[in-house]
Design an enzyme around this catalytic site. Structure first.
Site, PDB file in Angstrom:
ATOM      1  N   GLY A  10       0.824  -1.209   0.000  1.00  0.00           N
ATOM      2  CA  GLY A  10       0.000   0.000   0.000  1.00  0.00           C
ATOM      3  C   GLY A  10       0.851   1.249   0.000  1.00  0.00           C
ATOM      4  N   PHE A  11       0.167   2.353   0.143  1.00  0.00           N
ATOM      5  CA  PHE A  11       0.815   3.651   0.035  1.00  0.00           C
ATOM      6  C   PHE A  11       1.834   3.887   1.172  1.00  0.00           C
ATOM      7  CE2 PHE A  11      -0.143   8.107   1.590  1.00  0.00           C
ATOM      8  CZ  PHE A  11       0.861   8.703   0.846  1.00  0.00           C
ATOM      9  N   ILE A  12       1.387   3.842   2.400  1.00  0.00           N
ATOM     10  CA  ILE A  12       2.318   4.092   3.512  1.00  0.00           C
ATOM     11  C   ILE A  12       3.296   2.921   3.653  1.00  0.00           C
ATOM     12  CG2 ILE A  12       2.538   4.506   6.006  1.00  0.00           C
ATOM     13  CD1 ILE A  12      -0.156   5.909   5.964  1.00  0.00           C
ATOM     14  N   ASP A  31       0.641  -8.745   1.765  1.00  0.00           N
ATOM     15  CA  ASP A  31      -0.422  -7.915   1.193  1.00  0.00           C
ATOM     16  C   ASP A  31      -1.333  -8.786   0.329  1.00  0.00           C
ATOM     17  OD1 ASP A  31      -0.322  -4.499   0.594  1.00  0.00           O
ATOM     18  OD2 ASP A  31      -1.827  -5.750  -0.391  1.00  0.00           O
ATOM     19  N   LEU A  76      -0.429  -2.481   8.885  1.00  0.00           N
ATOM     20  CA  LEU A  76      -1.065  -1.416   8.096  1.00  0.00           C
ATOM     21  C   LEU A  76      -2.196  -1.959   7.237  1.00  0.00           C
ATOM     22  CD1 LEU A  76       2.184   0.373   6.821  1.00  0.00           C
ATOM     23  CD2 LEU A  76       0.677   1.205   8.614  1.00  0.00           C
ATOM     24  N   THR A  95     -12.471  -6.933   7.742  1.00  0.00           N
ATOM     25  CA  THR A  95     -11.029  -6.876   7.491  1.00  0.00           C
ATOM     26  C   THR A  95     -10.330  -6.173   8.634  1.00  0.00           C
ATOM     27  OG1 THR A  95     -11.553  -6.590   5.173  1.00  0.00           O
ATOM     28  CG2 THR A  95      -9.280  -6.149   5.806  1.00  0.00           C
ATOM     29  N   ALA A 117      -1.867   0.501  13.097  1.00  0.00           N
ATOM     30  CA  ALA A 117      -2.237   1.759  12.434  1.00  0.00           C
ATOM     31  C   ALA A 117      -3.705   2.057  12.678  1.00  0.00           C
ATOM     32  CB  ALA A 117      -1.976   1.652  10.940  1.00  0.00           C
ATOM     33  N   TYR A 149     -15.972   2.588   9.733  1.00  0.00           N
ATOM     34  CA  TYR A 149     -14.515   2.641   9.630  1.00  0.00           C
ATOM     35  C   TYR A 149     -13.911   3.105  10.954  1.00  0.00           C
ATOM     36  CZ  TYR A 149      -9.884   3.887   7.917  1.00  0.00           C
ATOM     37  OH  TYR A 149      -8.528   3.986   7.745  1.00  0.00           O
ATOM     38  N   LYS A 153     -11.701   0.831  13.600  1.00  0.00           N
ATOM     39  CA  LYS A 153     -10.336   1.214  13.972  1.00  0.00           C
ATOM     40  C   LYS A 153     -10.230   1.476  15.475  1.00  0.00           C
ATOM     41  CE  LYS A 153      -7.640   0.871  10.541  1.00  0.00           C
ATOM     42  NZ  LYS A 153      -6.447   0.013  10.722  1.00  0.00           N
TER      43      LYS A 153
END
Ligand code: UDP
Length: 336
Positions: A10-12, A31, A76, A95, A117, A149, A153
């Protein structure tokens, strides 16, 4: 040191992997390529100390094996992006909660450090600015999927802290605020890459609502720096940290700055929320982190200017467009 990064495509995650390799650490990426992409790590494949597995963070034996063989896990892997969350709430909740459970359960066996994260979304509709880690969270109703979301989290955070209290697993929670930079895709609704792509195509830049809502954008390079420093700080264990920049910009002003940086002739178009999002969606008017705690524990706070951030994102989007037009993948390499 060997670091397992779930969501490493992913991005980070891909930026973190690169930094760790640059400083001589070994990196194992896990991933499932649901939102991550091989493009992000292509330039790392073949580098000494780098390995990747395409698989799910819900795969208990696989996660157990990978967590065991690493010194630290940076978790992450998650369903991210407002668009995805509203479209696939079951996937988001499952997830985010299950994967964290699996990772923490695996880490509990040998008491391995896990960095979990989280997100600024957990502050919800709070209007006490700037947001401090110990303030109350204010989430909306369960009938609005957007809050799934934040809630998933927040549950990840509770789980992590519970694993520490009950089973002695060292955990650190990071709440990322609007983190942006090269390789972030606009595909899942994120504003800055979307604006940059629109500006470069000279298409209307779509500002949702009045555009008076504001955000603080932090460079992914700074977010990675914060992660590395927290990882090395014993006093960070069992704590929650905001990770983000404190410079606030309205979305309307952001659109103008992106247009200027791209040298674009795009019109800035206000799009009513009712057209932009599913019914019942609530946008946050402001979101500002207090990063005193991060700075106290690590000596670091994100400082990259918005100008530099926009420059990097516009350059990245331009490179992607050129690469895609030429029928090849852009190189993932980014100058730091
Ligand atoms: N936004 C926008 N146009 C877009 C995408 C997003 O005006 O094409 C707005 C969005 O409504 C929000 C802000 O930009 O007010 C940041 O959105 P993003 O999804 O990037 O992050 P969020 O802060 O909502 O998690």
């Amino acid at each position: 040191m060997k670091v397992l990064i779930t969501g490493g495509c992913g991005f980070i995650g891909s930026h973190l992997a690169e930094r760790l390799l640059d400083r001589g650490d070994r990196v194992q990426v896990l991933d499932d390529l649901s939102t991550g992409s091989m493009e992000n790590i292509e330039h790392l494949v073949g580098r000494e100390g780098f390995a990747y597995r395409i698989g799910s963070a819900l795969d208990v034996p696989l996660v157990a094996e990978l967590v065991d063989s690493a010194d630290v896990t940076v978790h992450l892997a998650a369903a991210v992006g407002v668009k995805l969350i509203v479209e696939k709430p079951v996937h988001t909740i499952e997830t985010n909660v299950r994967a964290t459970e699996v990772v923490l359960g695996a880490a509990a066996r040998k008491k391995k450090l896990v960095m979990v994260a989280s997100t600024s979304e957990v502050y919800g509709k709070s209007t006490t600015f700037p947001f401090r880690e110990d303030q109350d969270l204010q989430l909306g109703p369960t009938t609005h999927s957007r809050w799934a979301y934040a809630c998933s989290k927040a549950l990840d955070e509770w789980l992590a802290l519970a694993y520490l209290r009950e089973q002695g697993v060292p955990v650190i929670v990071t709440r990322f605020f609007n983190t942006v930079g090269p390789r972030q895709t606009g595909q899942y609704g994120m504003v800055l890459p979307s604006f940059a792509a629109q500006a470069l195509r000279n298409e209307p830049i779509t500002v949702y609502g009045s555009g008076e809502q504001s955000r603080c954008f932090g460079h992914v390079r700074d977010a990675v720096e914060a992660l590395l420093r927290l990882m090395a700080a014993p006093e960070a264990i069992g704590e929650v940290f905001n990770v983000g920049a404190t410079h606030e910009v309205s979305i309307r002003a952001l659109a103008e700055q992106v247009r200027d940086a791209a040298g674009s002739a795009s019109e800035i178009r206000l799009v009513p929320y009712s057209e932009a999002y599913a019914a019942g969606f609530e946008d946050m008017m402001r979101r500002v982190p207090d990063v005193t705690k991060l700075e106290r524990v690590t000596g670091f706070r994100p400082r990259t200017s918005l100008e530099e951030i926009i420059r990097d994102v516009v350059a990245d989007q331009r490179a992607r467009m050129i690469a895609h037009a030429a029928g090849r993948a852009p190189t993932g390499a980014v100058r730091h």
